[in-house]
Scaffold this active site. Structure first.
Site, PDB file in Angstrom:
ATOM      1  CD  GLU A  47       2.610  -3.022  -3.446  1.00  0.00           C
ATOM      2  OE1 GLU A  47       2.266  -4.442  -4.052  1.00  0.00           O
ATOM      3  OE2 GLU A  47       2.257  -2.625  -3.954  1.00  0.00           O
ATOM      4  CD  GLU A  57       1.805  -2.997 -10.437  1.00  0.00           C
ATOM      5  OE1 GLU A  57       0.871  -3.364 -11.203  1.00  0.00           O
ATOM      6  OE2 GLU A  57       1.939  -3.832  -8.915  1.00  0.00           O
TER       7      GLU A  57
HETATM    8  O1  9MR Z   1      -4.009  -7.005  -2.803  1.00  0.00           O
HETATM    9  C1  9MR Z   1      -4.323  -6.451  -3.773  1.00  0.00           C
HETATM   10  C2  9MR Z   1      -6.173  -6.457  -4.171  1.00  0.00           C
HETATM   11  O2  9MR Z   1      -6.900  -7.090  -2.511  1.00  0.00           O
HETATM   12  C3  9MR Z   1      -6.779  -5.908  -5.387  1.00  0.00           C
HETATM   13  O3  9MR Z   1      -7.868  -6.810  -5.651  1.00  0.00           O
HETATM   14  C4  9MR Z   1      -6.115  -5.498  -6.508  1.00  0.00           C
HETATM   15  C5  9MR Z   1      -6.849  -4.592  -7.282  1.00  0.00           C
HETATM   16  O4  9MR Z   1      -6.334  -3.630  -6.881  1.00  0.00           O
HETATM   17  O5  9MR Z   1      -4.232  -5.060  -5.693  1.00  0.00           O
HETATM   18  C6  9MR Z   1      -3.992  -5.746  -5.005  1.00  0.00           C
HETATM   19  O6  9MR Z   1      -1.955  -5.295  -4.615  1.00  0.00           O
HETATM   20  C7  9MR Z   1      -1.619  -5.352  -5.510  1.00  0.00           C
HETATM   21  C8  9MR Z   1      -1.068  -3.734  -5.453  1.00  0.00           C
HETATM   22  O7  9MR Z   1      -1.728  -2.313  -5.492  1.00  0.00           O
HETATM   23  C9  9MR Z   1      -0.067  -3.598  -6.468  1.00  0.00           C
HETATM   24  N1  9MR Z   1       0.642  -4.541  -6.660  1.00  0.00           N
HETATM   25  C10 9MR Z   1       0.832  -5.836  -6.766  1.00  0.00           C
HETATM   26  C11 9MR Z   1      -0.908  -6.146  -5.968  1.00  0.00           C
HETATM   27  C12 9MR Z   1      -1.419  -7.631  -5.636  1.00  0.00           C
HETATM   28  O8  9MR Z   1      -1.974  -6.888  -6.749  1.00  0.00           O
END
Ligand code: 9MR
Length: 363
Positions: free
Chosen positions: A274, A159
């Site tokens: 994802e 990102e």
């Molecule tokens: O699913 C993830 C959630 O459990 C965490 O709290 C969050 C912060 O670390 O990240 C979420 O995963 C994200 C991923 O790392 C990057 N793309 C978006 C995902 C959903 O927010």
């Protein structure tokens, strides 16, 4: 657009059809691939795994074992998990998931070496360019070295593209961008490649699939970033499409397919990293929601696969019992979100039937 894959399912009753019929929620015809779109060769399928759930729920572990070729530690390779203490690295969660993947013969994706979020409080206070570069390089050296030869693919940067890019402003405002400028991308890739020259290195980002100028600009920026790395001799092997698909929004099929063509010209792979479906705006009826989600995933994957075969298809979680979508996109009616291929009781939904068109391990 080019459709290159022969349909191995035509004329046969597939497991997908059987599942769909058994579920009684959609006719096989509704989920049938268009001519020439099903996978001739299977694509590794995987899921992001949450350590807390992995530890607590044997049914979840069993589902990961049965369905996945690829495991991605969902949160345990993030700075927040590894670097909560500045002076030492804590690999406990990641090690556990890596060990599980290794003993069950699954490959691993590492997520993510650089991200502007999920940082521990101390990292948010990094204040000079020199400190940012030193911390970033040391972090990547240590993490990649620990799993060298074991984690085959890394989301090196996650990102980094601005959500709605403006002309001349392609990069997302993060601590790395503020202190290092766009060079943070280069520093991250160069460091990862130096430590594990055999690793596959990926630029991972979201919203490449919606219509409109924003996503089109994001696609172009992703390609430009990779082209620039390659021009400088810095390895980059692919672009990760997060694919958090909104059930209430259309897909830009032409845009996606053009993107795949451009990736091909740069000799870059695509990975779906994802995948899930955000169903907060859909009607309450679960069969309707599941059918819509399956159909959307099918349309999305067919669009990609017909041009460029992904190196992996990874969903962000596996069962509706555990997903970030519940909290982040709560439904007005309070009903549980249904973003993933297994329902909350680990039964395959129509989305899994669609994924079966591509999956390698058939459980
Ligand atoms: O699913 C993830 C959630 O459990 C965490 O709290 C969050 C912060 O670390 O990240 C979420 O995963 C994200 C991923 O790392 C990057 N793309 C978006 C995902 C959903 O927010």
């Amino acid at each position: 657009m080019r459709q290159s894959e022969p349909d191995r399912h035509i004329g046969a009753l597939t497991r997908r059809d059987a599942l769909v019929a058994a579920a009684g929620v959609a006719s096989a015809a509704m989920l049938a691939p268009g001519p020439g779109l099903a996978a001739a060769r299977p694509i590794p399928f995987g899921s992001a795994a949450q350590i807390e759930t992995f530890r607590a729920d044997p049914r979840y572990r069993q589902a990961l074992t049965s369905y996945c070729d690829v495991i991605v530690p969902m949160n345990d390779l993030k700075w927040e998990a590894i670097r909560h203490d500045r002076s030492r690295f804590d690999f406990s969660g990641a090690d556990e998931l890596v060990a599980f993947a290794e003993r069950s013969g699954k490959s691993l994706r590492g997520h993510a070496l650089l991200w502007g979020e999920a940082l521990p409080p101390w990292a948010k206070e990094i204040s000079t360019r020199a400190e940012a570069e030193r911390e970033l390089v040391q972090h990547i050296e240590t993490v990649v070295d620990r799993y060298k030869g074991r984690i085959a693919t890394w989301d090196v940067v996650n990102e980094v593209i601005k959500f709605e890019p403006l002309p001349g402003e392609p990069m997302r405002d993060t601590i790395w961008q503020r202190l290092l400028g766009p060079a943070h991308v280069e520093i991250a890739f160069r460091t990862a490649a130096r430590i594990d020259p055999k690793a596959r290195l990926v630029l991972n980002d979201f919203n490449f699939e919606e219509p409109g100028p924003g996503p089109a600009a994001r696609r172009k920026i992703a390609l430009d970033l990779c082209r620039r790395l390659k021009d400088k001799g810095i390895p980059v092997h692919g672009i990760g499409l997060q694919a958090h698909l909104y059930a209430d929004k259309p897909l830009d099929i032409d845009g996606l397919q053009g993107f795949m063509v451009e990736l091909g010209k740069l000799d870059l792979d695509v990975e779906i990293t994802e995948l899930d479906v955000i169903d907060w705006k859909l009607p309450a009826d679960t069969a309707t929601r599941d059918r819509a989600a399956a159909s959307l995933v099918g349309t999305f994957l067919d669009a990609i696969v017909s041009v460029r075969r992904p190196k992996a298809i990874v969903t962000w979680g596996l069962s509706d019992r555990y997903s970030w979508v519940h909290e982040t996109f709560p439904r007005k009616d309070g009903a549980r979100a249904r973003p993933l291929p297994l329902d909350a009781d680990f039964r395959p939904k129509p989305m899994m039937a669609v994924l079966d068109r591509y999956r390698r391990s058939q459980s």
